[in-house]
Design a protein around this motif. Structure first.
Motif, PDB file in Angstrom:
ATOM      1  N   LEU A  23       0.837  -1.211   0.000  1.00  4.65           N
ATOM      2  CA  LEU A  23       0.000   0.000   0.000  1.00  4.65           C
ATOM      3  C   LEU A  23       0.866   1.253   0.000  1.00  4.65           C
ATOM      4  O   LEU A  23       0.588   2.219  -0.713  1.00  4.65           O
ATOM      5  N   ILE A  24       1.918   1.246   0.783  1.00  2.00           N
ATOM      6  CA  ILE A  24       2.823   2.390   0.834  1.00  2.00           C
ATOM      7  C   ILE A  24       3.460   2.623  -0.541  1.00  2.00           C
ATOM      8  O   ILE A  24       3.596   3.768  -0.985  1.00  2.00           O
ATOM      9  N   GLU A  25       3.824   1.556  -1.222  1.00  5.81           N
ATOM     10  CA  GLU A  25       4.395   1.699  -2.568  1.00  5.81           C
ATOM     11  C   GLU A  25       3.385   2.322  -3.523  1.00  5.81           C
ATOM     12  O   GLU A  25       3.737   3.170  -4.346  1.00  5.81           O
ATOM     13  N   LYS A  26       2.114   1.911  -3.430  1.00  8.75           N
ATOM     14  CA  LYS A  26       1.063   2.502  -4.283  1.00  8.75           C
ATOM     15  C   LYS A  26       0.907   3.986  -3.988  1.00  8.75           C
ATOM     16  O   LYS A  26       0.815   4.809  -4.894  1.00  8.75           O
ATOM     17  N   ILE A  27       0.857   4.333  -2.713  1.00 10.53           N
ATOM     18  CA  ILE A  27       0.661   5.727  -2.317  1.00 10.53           C
ATOM     19  C   ILE A  27       1.804   6.597  -2.828  1.00 10.53           C
ATOM     20  O   ILE A  27       1.588   7.727  -3.251  1.00 10.53           O
ATOM     21  N   SER A  28       3.012   6.080  -2.788  1.00 12.97           N
ATOM     22  CA  SER A  28       4.163   6.881  -3.232  1.00 12.97           C
ATOM     23  C   SER A  28       4.059   7.242  -4.706  1.00 12.97           C
ATOM     24  O   SER A  28       4.613   8.244  -5.143  1.00 12.97           O
ATOM     25  N   ALA A  29       3.332   6.451  -5.482  1.00 11.86           N
ATOM     26  CA  ALA A  29       3.157   6.729  -6.910  1.00 11.86           C
ATOM     27  C   ALA A  29       1.985   7.666  -7.180  1.00 11.86           C
ATOM     28  O   ALA A  29       1.874   8.215  -8.272  1.00 11.86           O
ATOM     29  N   LEU A  30       1.123   7.869  -6.187  1.00 15.80           N
ATOM     30  CA  LEU A  30      -0.066   8.710  -6.360  1.00 15.80           C
ATOM     31  C   LEU A  30       0.104   9.993  -5.565  1.00 15.80           C
ATOM     32  O   LEU A  30       0.163   9.970  -4.337  1.00 15.80           O
ATOM     33  N   GLN A  31       0.176  11.107  -6.236  1.00 16.82           N
ATOM     34  CA  GLN A  31       0.432  12.383  -5.563  1.00 16.82           C
ATOM     35  C   GLN A  31      -0.755  12.884  -4.748  1.00 16.82           C
ATOM     36  O   GLN A  31      -0.573  13.668  -3.829  1.00 16.82           O
ATOM     37  N   THR A  32      -1.964  12.454  -5.066  1.00 22.15           N
ATOM     38  CA  THR A  32      -3.137  12.993  -4.381  1.00 22.15           C
ATOM     39  C   THR A  32      -3.623  12.132  -3.223  1.00 22.15           C
ATOM     40  O   THR A  32      -4.535  12.518  -2.515  1.00 22.15           O
ATOM     41  N   VAL A  33      -3.016  10.983  -3.003  1.00 24.33           N
ATOM     42  CA  VAL A  33      -3.427  10.089  -1.921  1.00 24.33           C
ATOM     43  C   VAL A  33      -2.395  10.155  -0.805  1.00 24.33           C
ATOM     44  O   VAL A  33      -1.198  10.046  -1.045  1.00 24.33           O
ATOM     45  N   HIS A  34      -2.881  10.364   0.415  1.00 21.94           N
ATOM     46  CA  HIS A  34      -1.970  10.467   1.562  1.00 21.94           C
ATOM     47  C   HIS A  34      -1.939   9.194   2.391  1.00 21.94           C
ATOM     48  O   HIS A  34      -0.933   8.892   3.018  1.00 21.94           O
ATOM     49  N   ALA A  35      -3.057   8.479   2.440  1.00 18.42           N
ATOM     50  CA  ALA A  35      -3.126   7.249   3.237  1.00 18.42           C
ATOM     51  C   ALA A  35      -4.252   6.374   2.713  1.00 18.42           C
ATOM     52  O   ALA A  35      -5.200   6.864   2.090  1.00 18.42           O
ATOM     53  N   ILE A  36      -4.134   5.086   2.985  1.00 16.51           N
ATOM     54  CA  ILE A  36      -5.187   4.132   2.647  1.00 16.51           C
ATOM     55  C   ILE A  36      -5.557   3.395   3.923  1.00 16.51           C
ATOM     56  O   ILE A  36      -4.680   2.964   4.679  1.00 16.51           O
TER      57      ILE A  36
END
Length: 57
Positions: free
Chosen positions: A10-23
């Protein structure tokens, strides 16, 4: 899936998405995993604190 098994993907996905801070992962009306904080046990009926109030303390 257990939080420990999915947290780092999940952290890897978030690092690629600039508008998402947490899941947050939810099961049976409970937050059981946070990409930032790891395993949690927070009922969805409970108010989730404002992120700014947490970080400005």
């Amino acid at each position: 899936m257990p939080c420990d098994a999915v947290r780092f993907p999940l952290i890897e996905k978030i690092s690629a998405l600039q508008t998402v801070h947490a899941i947050l992962l939810v099961e049976h009306d409970r937050i059981y995993c946070s990409s930032i904080y790891g395993p949690r046990a927070i009922p969805l009926a409970r108010p989730i604190p404002n992120w700014r109030s947490i970080t400005s303390a």
